[in-house]
Design an enzyme around this catalytic site. Structure first.
Site, PDB file in Angstrom:
ATOM      1  N   LYS A   1       0.832  -1.216   0.000  1.00 21.67           N
ATOM      2  CA  LYS A   1       0.000   0.000   0.000  1.00 21.67           C
ATOM      3  C   LYS A   1       0.855   1.249   0.000  1.00 21.67           C
ATOM      4  O   LYS A   1       0.462   2.272  -0.544  1.00 21.67           O
ATOM      5  CB  LYS A   1      -0.965  -0.003   1.188  1.00 21.67           C
ATOM      6  CG  LYS A   1      -2.111  -0.976   1.001  1.00 21.67           C
ATOM      7  CD  LYS A   1      -3.365  -0.538   1.709  1.00 21.67           C
ATOM      8  CE  LYS A   1      -4.505  -1.476   1.407  1.00 21.67           C
ATOM      9  NZ  LYS A   1      -5.646  -1.304   2.304  1.00 21.67           N
TER      10      LYS A   1
ATOM     11  N   LYS B   1      -4.024 -10.124  -6.807  1.00 18.89           N
ATOM     12  CA  LYS B   1      -5.331 -10.546  -6.268  1.00 18.89           C
ATOM     13  C   LYS B   1      -6.450  -9.639  -6.747  1.00 18.89           C
ATOM     14  O   LYS B   1      -6.217  -8.457  -7.021  1.00 18.89           O
ATOM     15  CB  LYS B   1      -5.272 -10.613  -4.734  1.00 18.89           C
ATOM     16  CG  LYS B   1      -5.377  -9.308  -4.032  1.00 18.89           C
ATOM     17  CD  LYS B   1      -5.635  -9.451  -2.531  1.00 18.89           C
ATOM     18  CE  LYS B   1      -5.678  -8.039  -1.966  1.00 18.89           C
ATOM     19  NZ  LYS B   1      -5.981  -7.866  -0.613  1.00 18.89           N
TER      20      LYS B   1
ATOM     21  N   LYS C   1     -10.972  -4.453  -4.861  1.00 18.63           N
ATOM     22  CA  LYS C   1     -11.922  -3.366  -5.150  1.00 18.63           C
ATOM     23  C   LYS C   1     -11.212  -2.205  -5.824  1.00 18.63           C
ATOM     24  O   LYS C   1     -11.796  -1.459  -6.591  1.00 18.63           O
ATOM     25  CB  LYS C   1     -12.505  -2.811  -3.848  1.00 18.63           C
ATOM     26  CG  LYS C   1     -13.344  -3.760  -3.053  1.00 18.63           C
ATOM     27  CD  LYS C   1     -13.821  -3.062  -1.764  1.00 18.63           C
ATOM     28  CE  LYS C   1     -14.222  -4.042  -0.700  1.00 18.63           C
ATOM     29  NZ  LYS C   1     -13.199  -4.327   0.284  1.00 18.63           N
TER      30      LYS C   1
HETATM   31  P1  TYM Z   1     -10.492  -6.831   3.183  1.00 14.73           P
HETATM   32  O1  TYM Z   1     -11.556  -5.837   3.435  1.00 14.73           O
HETATM   33  O2  TYM Z   1      -9.443  -6.494   2.190  1.00 14.73           O
HETATM   34  O3  TYM Z   1     -11.139  -8.181   2.749  1.00 14.73           O
HETATM   35  C1  TYM Z   1     -12.214  -8.783   3.460  1.00 14.73           C
HETATM   36  C2  TYM Z   1     -12.055 -10.297   3.412  1.00 14.73           C
HETATM   37  O4  TYM Z   1     -12.020 -10.741   2.050  1.00 14.73           O
HETATM   38  C3  TYM Z   1     -10.826 -11.500   1.823  1.00 14.73           C
HETATM   39  N1  TYM Z   1     -10.374 -11.219   0.435  1.00 14.73           N
HETATM   40  C4  TYM Z   1     -10.108 -12.150  -0.473  1.00 14.73           C
HETATM   41  N2  TYM Z   1     -10.184 -13.493  -0.428  1.00 14.73           N
HETATM   42  C5  TYM Z   1      -9.851 -14.165  -1.552  1.00 14.73           C
HETATM   43  N3  TYM Z   1      -9.470 -13.561  -2.703  1.00 14.73           N
HETATM   44  C6  TYM Z   1      -9.372 -12.224  -2.812  1.00 14.73           C
HETATM   45  N4  TYM Z   1      -9.016 -11.651  -3.952  1.00 14.73           N
HETATM   46  C7  TYM Z   1      -9.700 -11.442  -1.653  1.00 14.73           C
HETATM   47  N5  TYM Z   1      -9.721 -10.119  -1.388  1.00 14.73           N
HETATM   48  C8  TYM Z   1     -10.119  -9.998  -0.105  1.00 14.73           C
HETATM   49  C9  TYM Z   1      -9.823 -11.000   2.857  1.00 14.73           C
HETATM   50  O5  TYM Z   1      -8.806 -11.938   3.102  1.00 14.73           O
HETATM   51  C10 TYM Z   1     -10.726 -10.774   4.059  1.00 14.73           C
HETATM   52  O6  TYM Z   1     -10.953 -11.985   4.750  1.00 14.73           O
HETATM   53  N6  TYM Z   1      -7.636  -6.061   7.191  1.00 14.73           N
HETATM   54  C11 TYM Z   1      -8.830  -6.729   6.698  1.00 14.73           C
HETATM   55  C12 TYM Z   1     -10.089  -6.312   7.432  1.00 14.73           C
HETATM   56  C13 TYM Z   1     -10.017  -6.498   8.909  1.00 14.73           C
HETATM   57  C14 TYM Z   1     -10.057  -7.739   9.608  1.00 14.73           C
HETATM   58  C15 TYM Z   1     -10.010  -7.408  11.000  1.00 14.73           C
HETATM   59  C16 TYM Z   1     -10.143  -9.082   9.186  1.00 14.73           C
HETATM   60  C17 TYM Z   1      -9.953  -5.499   9.836  1.00 14.73           C
HETATM   61  N7  TYM Z   1      -9.952  -6.061  11.100  1.00 14.73           N
HETATM   62  C18 TYM Z   1     -10.046  -8.407  11.969  1.00 14.73           C
HETATM   63  C19 TYM Z   1     -10.156 -10.079  10.172  1.00 14.73           C
HETATM   64  C20 TYM Z   1     -10.098  -9.736  11.547  1.00 14.73           C
HETATM   65  C21 TYM Z   1      -9.015  -6.373   5.239  1.00 14.73           C
HETATM   66  O7  TYM Z   1      -8.551  -5.351   4.797  1.00 14.73           O
HETATM   67  O8  TYM Z   1      -9.807  -7.250   4.572  1.00 14.73           O
END
Ligand code: TYM
Length: 333
Positions: free
Chosen positions: A117, A199, A202
């Site tokens: 990032k 990956k 969004k």
């Molecule tokens: P985020 O918002 O990027 O994604 C949410 C969830 O979706 C999964 N994910 C994917 N899985 C497979 N293929 C992909 N291309 C893909 N893109 C996203 C992510 O692994 C996630 O499970 N930091 C985290 C949010 C967060 C969080 C937490 C998660 C904040 N606090 C506490 C678990 C526990 C994030 O940015 O996920």
């Protein structure tokens, strides 16, 4: 540590845009199922995390509400699951500050997401982006989570949460449950349809690479038909065939079929038949949720009443941990 009968699950999602098929297959779909599997589930929208990248304020609010409606449309059951908006539970920021003081500069510098990032947003490498894993550790540890189901990209963040918990427990005695990541077999890393080495996300600049869960059937079909594949034509999982591997992973996650079954189903048929079949499976999967979503998102009063009512439920759990932590580190409570 709390003495819970059921194992607790915690997961959260950023709401910086409409969820992608990656979010759906890597996370959301599995998380909704876990409600039925005897876990005590706590889920939330990570709007504080979203601030680490500059957001349009009205957009963030809109996407947060839409993401809330999407999870309800998927069947999130508020009788079984606590589902809240992170910024409405101030204990997250409070514990995050304390955990900042128990996390080393060196370990934060090694985080892949921080490196990615900061390369992508070189003009805004803010402190929040750097200490993001401390806020995420607070999210997890406040609820004494046993398991954190996530896609493969978040594994490193769960690991640092474990390290922080162990360090804190080592100094002050058992305070936090040490969480385990839970990564799905299929769909853990859904890749961009245009660049299968990165990956699906969004924020992908090429929107043809990313399927949004709200895309209409024609758009989904068009994006899959244009998906990048190698020069061969055989539907077979293998090295150097990242594009096809990705499509096979999506098809496997949606239909529950194994790679061998998929290879047999498309033997002699080629990519020309495989790509629309993947699109059809995705369209059929999303259609009923999209229909429920449209009804829920239109009822603004219901939505607001629902998420507001969840915050006190989460606060009650979070405050128990926060008070214990404050006492242990010497704060007056
Ligand atoms: P985020 O918002 O990027 O994604 C949410 C969830 O979706 C999964 N994910 C994917 N899985 C497979 N293929 C992909 N291309 C893909 N893109 C996203 C992510 O692994 C996630 O499970 N930091 C985290 C949010 C967060 C969080 C937490 C998660 C904040 N606090 C506490 C678990 C526990 C994030 O940015 O996920």
């Amino acid at each position: 540590m709390e003495n819970q009968e059921k194992k607790r699950i915690l997961s959260m999602y950023q709401c910086t845009g409409t969820f992608t098929l990656g979010n759906y297959l890597g996370a959301l779909r599995n998380h909704i199922k876990l409600q039925e599997e005897g876990y005590d589930c706590v889920y939330a929208l990570a709007d504080l995390h979203a601030l680490t990248v500059r957001q349009v304020p009205a957009g963030l609010r809109k996407y947060t509400k839409e993401a809330y409606a999407w999870l309800l449309a998927m069947g999130l059951d508020l009788e079984k699951t606590v589902f809240f908006i992170q910024s409405q539970v101030p204990q997250h920021s409070q514990l995050a500050w304390i955990l900042n003081c128990y996390t080393q500069f060196g370990e934060l510098s090694r985080m892949t997401q921080f490196k990615d990032k900061s390369a992508k947003h070189a003009d805004n490498i803010n402190a929040g982006l750097f200490t993001y894993p401390c806020l995420m550790a607070a999210d997890i540890l406040l609820y004494q989570a046993d398991y954190v189901p996530v896609g493969a990209d978040q594994k490193q963040h769960v690991e640092i949460a474990r390290d922080i918990a162990e360090r804190f427990n080592g100094i002050y005695g058992g305070t936090f449950t040490v969480p385990e990541p839970m990564i799905p077999k299929h769909g853990a890393r859904v890749m961009s349809l245009q660049n299968p080495l990165s990956k699906m996300s969004k924020s992908d600049e090429n929107q043809n690479g990313n399927i949004s869960v709200l895309d209409d059937p024609d758009t989904i079909m068009r994006k899959f038909k244009r998906a990048k594949t190698d020069s061969g034509s055989e539907v077979r999982f293998g090295e150097g065939k990242e594009g096809v591997n990705n499509l096979m992973g999506i098809y496997a996650a949606v239909t529950g079929k194994s790679y061998e079954e998929i290879e047999r189903e498309f033997a002699g048929k080629g990519y020309g038949e495989f790509k629309p079949a993947v699109a059809e499976a995705v369209i059929a999967e999303l259609r009923p949720i999209q229909e429920r979503y449209r009804q829920i998102v239109a009822d603004k009063a219901f939505l607001e009443e629902t998420y507001r009512a969840q915050a006190p439920r989460a606060q009650a759990i979070a405050q128990r941990t926060l008070s214990r932590v404050m006492k242990k580190v010497g704060l007056v409570i």
